[in-house]
Scaffold this motif. Sequence first.
Motif, mmCIF file in Angstrom:
data_model
loop_
_atom_site.group_PDB
_atom_site.id
_atom_site.type_symbol
_atom_site.label_atom_id
_atom_site.label_comp_id
_atom_site.label_asym_id
_atom_site.label_seq_id
_atom_site.Cartn_x
_atom_site.Cartn_y
_atom_site.Cartn_z
ATOM 1 N N GLU A 93 78.554 35.478 14.460
ATOM 2 C CA GLU A 93 77.215 35.803 13.968
ATOM 3 C C GLU A 93 77.334 36.683 12.744
ATOM 4 O OE1 GLU A 93 74.269 37.152 16.859
ATOM 5 O OE2 GLU A 93 73.440 38.340 15.201
ATOM 6 N N GLN A 98 84.497 31.527 19.924
ATOM 7 C CA GLN A 98 83.347 30.858 20.546
ATOM 8 C C GLN A 98 82.145 30.847 19.637
ATOM 9 O OE1 GLN A 98 82.820 32.739 24.383
ATOM 10 N NE2 GLN A 98 83.232 30.793 25.336
ATOM 11 N N SER A 99 81.846 32.016 19.037
ATOM 12 C CA SER A 99 80.715 32.042 18.116
ATOM 13 C C SER A 99 80.898 33.158 17.109
ATOM 14 C CB SER A 99 79.412 32.253 18.885
ATOM 15 O OG SER A 99 79.306 33.590 19.285
#
Lengths: 675, 175, 313
Positions: free
Chosen positions: A619, A616-617
């Motif tokens: 970082e 999803q993401s």
Amino acid sequence: MIQKTLFLVMITAWIAGAAASLVTGRGAIARVVAALGAGAGSAACLLLGVTALITGQTLSLSLAQMPPVGGLMLRLDGLGALFLVIIGLIGLAVAIYGFGYSANYAGRYSLRTAGAMLNLLMLALGLQVMADNALTFLIAWEAMSLSAYLLVLTEHDKAETVRAAVWYIAMTHAGFAALMAMFLLMSGSDLTTSFAAMRANAAALSPAARNLVFLLALFGFGTKAGVVPLHVWLPMAHPVAPSHVSALMSGVVIKMGIYGLVRVALDLLGGGPVWWGGVVLGIGAISALLGVLYALMEHDLKRLLAYHSVENIGIILIGVGAGLIFHSYGLMPLAALGFIGGLYHTLNHATFKGLLFLCAGSVSHATHTRNMEEMGGLIKRMPVTALCFLIGAAAISALPPLNGFASEWIVFQSLLEGVKIPKPEVAMIMPIAVGMLALTGGLAVACFVKAFGITFLAIPRTQEAEHAEEAPLSMRAGMALLALACVALGLAPFAVVPMMSRMLAGLGGLPDTRAEFARNLSLAAPNGSSLMSPTLVAAGLLIILCLAPLVMLLLRVNRKLRVSESWGCGRIGQTPRMEYTATAFAEPLRRVFAELYRPTKELTIDFHPESKYFVQSIEYRSEITPWFEKYLYDPCLWFVRLIAAVVRRLQSGSLSAYLVYVAIALLILLLTARM
Amino acid sequence: MKSLFGKILSTPIVTEPVSRAAEDQQIELITREIDARVRKLLGRSLHIREVDAGSCNGCEIEITALTNPYYDLERFGLHFVASPRHADCLLVTGPVTRNMAEPLRLTYEATPDPKIVVAVGDCARDCGVFKGSYAVVGSVDKVIPVDVMVPGCPPEPIDILRGILAAIDRLPNKR
Amino acid sequence: MTPYLLEIGQALLALLLAPGLVGFIRWFKARLQGRRGAIPWQPYYDLRKLFGKEVVMSKNASWLFRFAPYVIFATAVAVTLLVPLVAAPLPFDAVGDLLAVVYLLLLGTFFLALAGLDPGTSFGGMGASREMTVAAIAEPTIALAIFGLAVGAGSTNLGRIVAQTLNHPGAVINPGHLLGFTALFIVMIAETGRLPVDNPSTHLELTMIHEAMILEYSGRYLALIEWAAALKLLIFFSLLSNLFLPWGVATALTPGALGVAAVALMAKLVALAAVVAVMETRIAKLRLFRVPELLGVSFVLALLSVTSSFLLR
């Protein structure tokens, strides 16, 4: 006579500018009066400095014995004149630029304070370099620090600004305390002793006292100049100040540290043992290298420029340190060369750093960000700013034929003369300094390719960058003035260096080397051993630049040009995400110097709740270890808080306890006074 | 180290000479007459950019063989380059697949004039065995203008070399 | 008047010889690989062809893209006027010394890197980043090598350095001299983009340093940049040969001496070219992050060279 007039014009203009700014307070009028006052004062200051350098005349003023201003003594000599030129030139550009730039602040922040403080800062700077006794010096110093502090605080609603300002004022006051102690030692507790008297007394001081004075001077002036490890406030304060203030601070205010050091170590103390010069040279070399290494990793344009100021102060101190070393061995012409290198670099750095900060200001004004990674393609939208930044970048990278190259050449030559030092173990520092200086120069070029390339070239990376507008006329005029100065100082070093020689003559026993270091159109090393003419190099380059297209035209070379897509290996379409980023550009150097940077890496990946195959993401966070903040300042602050916690117990709030304290203090005072 | 230089010194120059093909072997089809001016400009120095427009890589292997010491295309002033901006000649292989049609066109557009295009292999000439496939757009000359076609599946390196040299009029006269 | 004509003649000689030098290295490598290879004067045909081609420019690029090739070319030509190729001292000896030469070449590199960033392609940015890394780390070695030579000659002016070595032939076998030569040789490889630092004939963009920055250039701009790169190679070879082994360099401006000097120069260039060609055949390209180690070795050699010249004075 003309000097006195210019001096009065200068002082009046600045005082009037400050007063008028406080009175009018809002709108365009405030900006106009502030700019007029600052500009007129700076112009007068520049003229005063230039006439003093050309004619070689000194000017002395002693103000009446009135209590508030009594005891002030002013004297303009060669060294002061050079710094007046710096103040005047940068101040003029800043005043013109500031007129347009402060339009941003109308309605949001106080134009009243900003304008007044700008004029007061310039006034303090002007008086500083003309100070002829400790009292004047310290008053001007404090005025300079406070007005700069208030200017840094212009955008006071941001937490970052307030924090930076607190660091700034704390460190500058630590330096001030050291300077006060130093002057008390030198003047025998009477701060109104003139510099001339101090010069005479200096020989009578014990060697231990002289060493202490030197160390206090190094600490106090080093804090202002931003040498490692006292530099941490610089990358905090300079970015958050308004850009024209940053230009003035980076260009002029930190140079006051250099002024003070040269004034005290060379002029008042008359030079000292070898280790003085060695320490200055060492700190200079380390500052230069660390400054540029940290600058390479920065993506905030103004923080990058602030770290470069640390680097260039280092280069200046390399020149000054070499000068001091030669001075202590009695090799006077070589000492003069070292000081000329350092002071010429001071002038040049003020010019190109001021220019770069003004350009950075235009850019952040247009794109509303200081982060390079959000810019790009600005060369097409802001051509004047881009050209000025290019000139500044080439100048700071010491590329011929601009001014940075001329002064670095002189610093190199003075280091090369190190072979004449009688002791080989001392002489060996010179090649090491040469190596460090060369590495600094190379890294600086790399850093500015990054800074100019990512900010101005290729495609805009954000909407703001796409819609950036060129800066208004006054801002362009300020930048253009300094760009022209960079070019002029680079093309005419043979005119500047004799003026510097004359300025240094007599200071600390240095001879008049006017005829030695500049011959015809060339710069020369002592005894004409090495010669180089940036003017002729520039002429040669220009001729070849004109001849090449001409010859190609005559030989009927194919002149067609077709504009098309970038070659993307057949990829369809090009987005800004495909461009190189500043982080990527600096990455190879980050890996090479990983031992110093100790980069930390944090990677957080959020998977889709239903399946680990879908992400999803992601970082990714990477930071370099801030050595000085973490290992030097944090422990110091912890210690200070510890003591503060202990002392706080004294503030019990009880009136009787306070009365007891007063009684004890009185008792001790009476007993000691009796003794 | 000794063994490498020993080998270098003991091995002779193995480059084979190039001659024209026999009369009945019409191996290169010149589809467009290339301007004499262009042939003169590119005659002694032709930089080639190879484009694989969806081929099976059979032609690529033969083209790679051109750089070995036996065929050595460099002796004619030919040279492979990485960027079409540096190229004068596009060497295209493969039936042009749907995904490679646009990149091929972009490559052609990225190449500066004057340029020539050499289509290598049966696929480049008329889609070869992939004719009529749903994934194929058409032969190379449906996408970009072609100057020389070298048929074969795959053509031998010597024929590819002859094709390129014929395009710039540098084929040696002897058989 | 004659010395100035000599200067122009020297620059023209450099311009003429440079592509041939590159061509010779390629030809020699080809022969070592057992193939006939392109003729040694192939680069001249390449340049002539490039001048006849049109320029295709990216729409993202700016005036800097068009201006940079001229700057790169001008700095290379300017340096040929300052370097003692056939005679020393030259009339322009007082105009530029060794520091000016190094920084003029750096000016060219600066604009080349910017031109790599201008079109906004990833490969251009990568090339610029790598080139600046290598250039930055090579700087201290160059400065120390200059220091070592200047200490010996008492000047950074090239004419005087050459004269010093000519007058003291025994200095050639000084440890300082030999170490300095080795250090500068390694730097030459890095700065001119030869193996093992950079492969000049690679097609793999991820292995490119210099080539990656010029992927977008074509036509006359590419011709200027390629010519400037060849000039840079010639300049470095000449500096290596004429500063450390200056025999053959004319000290008097007679036609005889100049003729001998030209022949000596070509002989030295051919010798160095052969050494470089053999080395490129033997050594594979270094991984990019091993290059700083190599340059670190050259820095240590240069530092040792300077230390020994200090201590053996």
